[in-house]
Design a protein around this motif. Structure first.
Motif, PDB file in Angstrom:
ATOM      1  N   THR A  13      39.712  44.334  33.645  1.00 49.32           N
ATOM      2  CA  THR A  13      38.653  43.638  34.362  1.00 49.32           C
ATOM      3  C   THR A  13      37.259  44.105  33.940  1.00 49.32           C
ATOM      4  O   THR A  13      37.095  45.196  33.393  1.00 49.32           O
ATOM      5  N   SER A  27      39.098  39.271  35.906  1.00 49.64           N
ATOM      6  CA  SER A  27      40.093  39.612  34.896  1.00 49.64           C
ATOM      7  C   SER A  27      39.701  38.972  33.568  1.00 49.64           C
ATOM      8  O   SER A  27      39.464  37.765  33.502  1.00 49.64           O
ATOM      9  N   SER A  60      45.671  44.019  34.799  1.00 46.07           N
ATOM     10  CA  SER A  60      44.532  43.199  34.397  1.00 46.07           C
ATOM     11  C   SER A  60      43.405  44.097  33.910  1.00 46.07           C
ATOM     12  O   SER A  60      43.050  45.076  34.579  1.00 46.07           O
TER      13      SER A  60
END
Length: 336
Positions: A18, A238, A16
């Motif tokens: 982020t 995310s 992810s």
């Protein structure tokens, strides 16, 4: 004897991307399924506030550098003859201009930030989310600051005229004196330390700004775009996910009854479970630490318990097509 045949799956590495700082998503630069390179900017968060802070910090750095140079000129002039006193006047005049320019830049930046704040408060007042008291205070503050900004033009012109006059006088009489003495360097040390500290602050702010440009951690494909332009992103949220689309490792699930028949270094032949053409070769590089329950996808009887040992297989280099992350194989083991 080998472990026979076992189901296996190409490793799926997903990360992810982020938000490292709370901000608003300014733009998403990619779409789901799009190929990306390592380090490619995939999303941008709003940099308005950090840009304003950077402008002020850079102006302050420029002022400190000029102040250091002006101090060098002034301190050198003090050690010279009366005729060289004009060099100090030039330095002081240049410092006055630098300070005024830095203050003007700072106040313009503060005025811009105040305009944004007033606009937001006017919207909140219109939506009856707050009273007008704080808004009126900020409007009064803005009026005073705007008047100060307008006055800088005349003040700066006068300061620049003084600097030009001092430089003309200095050009007529010349300048003398050494700027390399230990005493002078000791006197300049605080100025130099201030410049170094401010330069470090500017570099840190630039790093913060760069962190608002989110980049792909590795080459692969965009799996999912979670946030859109205009969305608020909190720290750790995310923004999107990236999947490595060239897996170089397969995880095989060897039946628990054959778990001790596999060794690191064993050769592995991998055939695509969907019957598609092409085979891959690999070598066992690691063994799971314990017996675990078999993934539901590979259970002979769905819903019934089945147990296995995970075996990690490194794929050998091949000109054949790369497997998709998560693609299934039938793995056959051969003791080397």
């Amino acid at each position: 004897p080998g472990a026979g045949t076992a189901p296996a799956v190409a490793e799926r590495r997903e990360v992810s991307v982020t938000a490292m700082r709370a901000s608003r998503v300014e733009a998403i630069a990619v779409r789901s399924g799009e190929a990306v390179r390592a380090g490619q900017v995939v999303a941008r968060l709003d940099t308005t506030f950090i840009d304003a802070e950077l402008t002020v910090a850079r102006a302050e750095l420029a002022r400190l550098r000029l102040e250091g140079e002006a101090a060098r000129t002034a301190l050198s002039a003090e050690a010279r003859s009366d005729r060289d006193e004009l060099a100090g006047e030039v330095g002081r005049s240049a410092l006055d201009v630098a300070q005024l320019e830095a203050e003007a830049q700072r106040d313009r930046s503060e005025l811009a930030q105040l305009d944004e704040l007033i606009a937001r408060q006017e919207q909140m007042v219109a939506e009856q989310l707050t009273s007008t008291e704080q808004l009126n205070k900020h409007k009064l503050l803005r009026a005073k600051l705007a008047q100060t900004v307008e006055e800088y033009a005349n003040t700066l012109e006068l300061a620049r005229a003084n600097t030009r006059t001092a430089r003309r006088r200095l050009a007529r009489v010349g300048s003398r004196g050494s700027a390399d003495s230990d005493e002078l360097q000791a006197q300049l040390a605080p100025y130099q330390a201030a410049v170094v500290a401010q330069a470090e602050r500017v570099a840190w702010l630039e790093q913060v700004r760069d962190s608002l440009h989110l980049r792909a951690p590795f080459s692969g494909r965009i799996e999912k775009v979670v946030l859109r332009a205009g969305d608020a992103a909190r720290v750790g949220d995310s923004v999107l996910t990236v999947v490595h689309d060239q897996p170089d490792q397969v995880v095989a699930y060897v039946d628990e009854m054959a778990a001790d028949r596999v060794r690191p270094g064993d050769l592995v032949a991998l055939r695509y479970s969907d019957g598609s053409s092409g085979r891959r070769q690999g070598r066992v590089v690691g063994l799971g630490a314990s017996i675990t329950e078999l993934h539901e996808r590979f259970k002979p009887v769905p819903g019934q318990p089945a147990f296995c040992r995970e075996v990690y297989v490194a794929l050998e280099q091949s000109s054949d097509r790369a497997p998709l992350p998560g693609q299934a194989f039938d793995a056959s083991f051969t003791r080397r």
